[in-house]
Design an enzyme around this catalytic site. Structure first.
Site, short mmCIF file in Angstrom:
data_model
loop_
_atom_site.label_atom_id
_atom_site.label_comp_id
_atom_site.label_asym_id
_atom_site.label_seq_id
_atom_site.Cartn_x
_atom_site.Cartn_y
_atom_site.Cartn_z
N GLY A 100 6.39 -2.36 14.11
CA GLY A 100 6.34 -3.71 13.55
C GLY A 100 5.82 -3.66 12.14
O GLY A 100 5.25 -2.65 11.70
N GLN A 152 1.53 -7.07 4.69
CA GLN A 152 1.24 -5.63 4.63
C GLN A 152 1.95 -4.95 3.46
O GLN A 152 1.58 -3.84 3.07
CB GLN A 152 1.64 -4.94 5.95
CG GLN A 152 0.76 -5.35 7.14
CD GLN A 152 1.16 -4.64 8.40
OE1 GLN A 152 2.10 -5.05 9.08
NE2 GLN A 152 0.48 -3.56 8.72
N CYS A 161 -2.37 0.27 13.59
CA CYS A 161 -1.91 -0.62 12.51
C CYS A 161 -1.58 0.25 11.31
O CYS A 161 -2.37 1.13 10.94
CB CYS A 161 -3.01 -1.62 12.15
SG CYS A 161 -2.52 -2.77 10.85
N LEU A 162 -0.43 -0.01 10.70
CA LEU A 162 -0.02 0.80 9.55
C LEU A 162 -0.94 0.56 8.35
O LEU A 162 -0.99 1.38 7.45
CB LEU A 162 1.44 0.51 9.19
CG LEU A 162 2.45 0.89 10.29
CD1 LEU A 162 3.86 0.43 9.91
CD2 LEU A 162 2.44 2.40 10.57
N HIS A 182 0.45 -9.09 17.51
CA HIS A 182 -0.24 -8.33 16.44
C HIS A 182 0.35 -8.73 15.07
O HIS A 182 -0.40 -8.95 14.10
CB HIS A 182 -0.05 -6.83 16.71
CG HIS A 182 -0.57 -5.90 15.68
ND1 HIS A 182 -1.58 -4.98 15.93
CD2 HIS A 182 -0.20 -5.67 14.38
CE1 HIS A 182 -1.81 -4.27 14.84
NE2 HIS A 182 -0.98 -4.66 13.88
N GLU A 183 1.68 -8.85 15.00
CA GLU A 183 2.32 -9.17 13.71
C GLU A 183 2.03 -10.61 13.29
O GLU A 183 1.79 -10.89 12.11
CB GLU A 183 3.83 -8.92 13.77
CG GLU A 183 4.24 -7.48 14.09
CD GLU A 183 3.55 -6.43 13.26
OE1 GLU A 183 3.17 -6.71 12.11
OE2 GLU A 183 3.35 -5.31 13.79
N HIS A 203 -1.23 -10.89 11.71
CA HIS A 203 -1.23 -10.51 10.29
C HIS A 203 -0.93 -11.73 9.40
O HIS A 203 -1.49 -11.86 8.31
CB HIS A 203 -0.15 -9.44 10.01
CG HIS A 203 -0.61 -8.03 10.22
ND1 HIS A 203 -1.63 -7.46 9.52
CD2 HIS A 203 -0.14 -7.05 11.04
CE1 HIS A 203 -1.79 -6.20 9.89
NE2 HIS A 203 -0.90 -5.92 10.83
O1 K1U Z 1 1.65 -4.08 12.17
C1 K1U Z 1 1.53 -2.88 12.07
O2 K1U Z 1 0.64 -2.40 11.40
C2 K1U Z 1 2.49 -1.96 12.79
C3 K1U Z 1 1.90 -1.43 14.09
C4 K1U Z 1 2.32 -2.38 15.21
C5 K1U Z 1 1.62 -2.26 16.52
C6 K1U Z 1 1.34 -1.07 17.12
C7 K1U Z 1 0.71 -1.01 18.35
C8 K1U Z 1 0.39 -2.16 19.00
C9 K1U Z 1 0.64 -3.36 18.39
C10 K1U Z 1 1.28 -3.42 17.17
C11 K1U Z 1 2.45 -0.03 14.31
O3 K1U Z 1 3.61 0.16 14.41
S1 K1U Z 1 1.31 1.28 14.41
C12 K1U Z 1 2.35 2.70 14.77
C13 K1U Z 1 2.84 2.74 16.17
O4 K1U Z 1 2.35 2.03 17.02
C14 K1U Z 1 3.94 3.66 16.54
C15 K1U Z 1 4.44 4.56 15.66
C16 K1U Z 1 5.48 5.41 16.04
C17 K1U Z 1 5.99 5.34 17.29
C18 K1U Z 1 5.49 4.45 18.18
C19 K1U Z 1 4.46 3.61 17.82
ZN ZN Z 2 -0.91 -4.10 11.84
#
Ligand code: K1U
Ligand code: ZN
Length: 172
Positions: free
Chosen positions: A45, A50, A94-95, A136-137, A140
């Site tokens: 997401g 972001q 979270c990225l 989560h998004e 944000h």
């Molecule tokens: O919003 C963001 O920062 C993105 C975040 C979203 C998220 C992850 C986990 C739970 C709720 C919301 C991410 O994508 S973090 C990376 C991640 O979860 C992932 C990366 C590669 C493969 C699978 C998952």
């Molecule tokens: Zn996030």
């Protein structure tokens, strides 16, 4: 075009984003850039703040199986219309807070309303990882990060790690 992802702490990640008034070609191009940025990260997401844009826009694709077809979703002005009483705990990342993970409890199922890339209203129920990710998004867009659900000490520790990471990145 890939865009740089802001790292916490950054004042733009704490802002409440105003709704998008009309969906222009510029906003559709931003959504495409966000999908490219999300897939490249990789993530499931991404929210417009972001990448430093304070508009109510999120993208997501929670299909983790690389053999399965991609399911990119673009949501303008997403809204939580209903939530289940039942809760679910997921270890979130979270990225904007790289390499930090913590369990967060949220409603297991949610009904979301949004405008699609053509401006048409949509409504859909989400569960599992999709429900966690869309909440989560949307957080944000309201200036809320998953660490805001944690106890203050844990949140401070993560914030200090991110300040150190940003100092190191600036020096490199
Ligand atoms: O919003 C963001 O920062 C993105 C975040 C979203 C998220 C992850 C986990 C739970 C709720 C919301 C991410 O994508 S973090 C990376 C991640 O979860 C992932 C990366 C590669 C493969 C699978 C998952
Ligand atoms: Zn996030």
């Amino acid at each position: 075009m890939k865009r740089p992802i802001l790292i916490h702490p950054d004042p733009r990640l704490k802002k409440v984003c105003p709704p998008v008034a009309d969906i222009s070609d510029e906003l559709r191009a931003l959504a495409d850039d966000m999908l490219e940025t999300m897939y490249d990260a990789p993530g499931i997401g991404l929210a417009a703040p972001q990448v430093g844009v304070l508009d109510r826009l999120i993208v997501l694709d929670c299909v983790k199986d690389e053999a399965a077809p991609a399911q990119p979703m673009v949501m303008f002005n997403p809204e939580v219309l209903a939530v289940s009483d039942e809760l679910n705990v997921y270890e979130e990342g979270c990225l904007s807070i790289p390499d930090q993970y913590a369990e967060v409890e949220r409603p297991r199922e949610v009904r979301i309303g949004w405008l699609d890339r053509d401006g048409n209203p949509q409504e859909q129920d989400f569960d599992g990882l999709w429900a966690t990710c869309v909440q989560h998004e949307i957080d944000h867009l309201n200036g809320k990060l998953f660490i805001d659900y944690l106890k203050p000490l844990r949140r401070q520790m993560i914030t200090r790690k991110m300040q150190k990471l940003k100092r190191e990145k600036a020096r490199a």
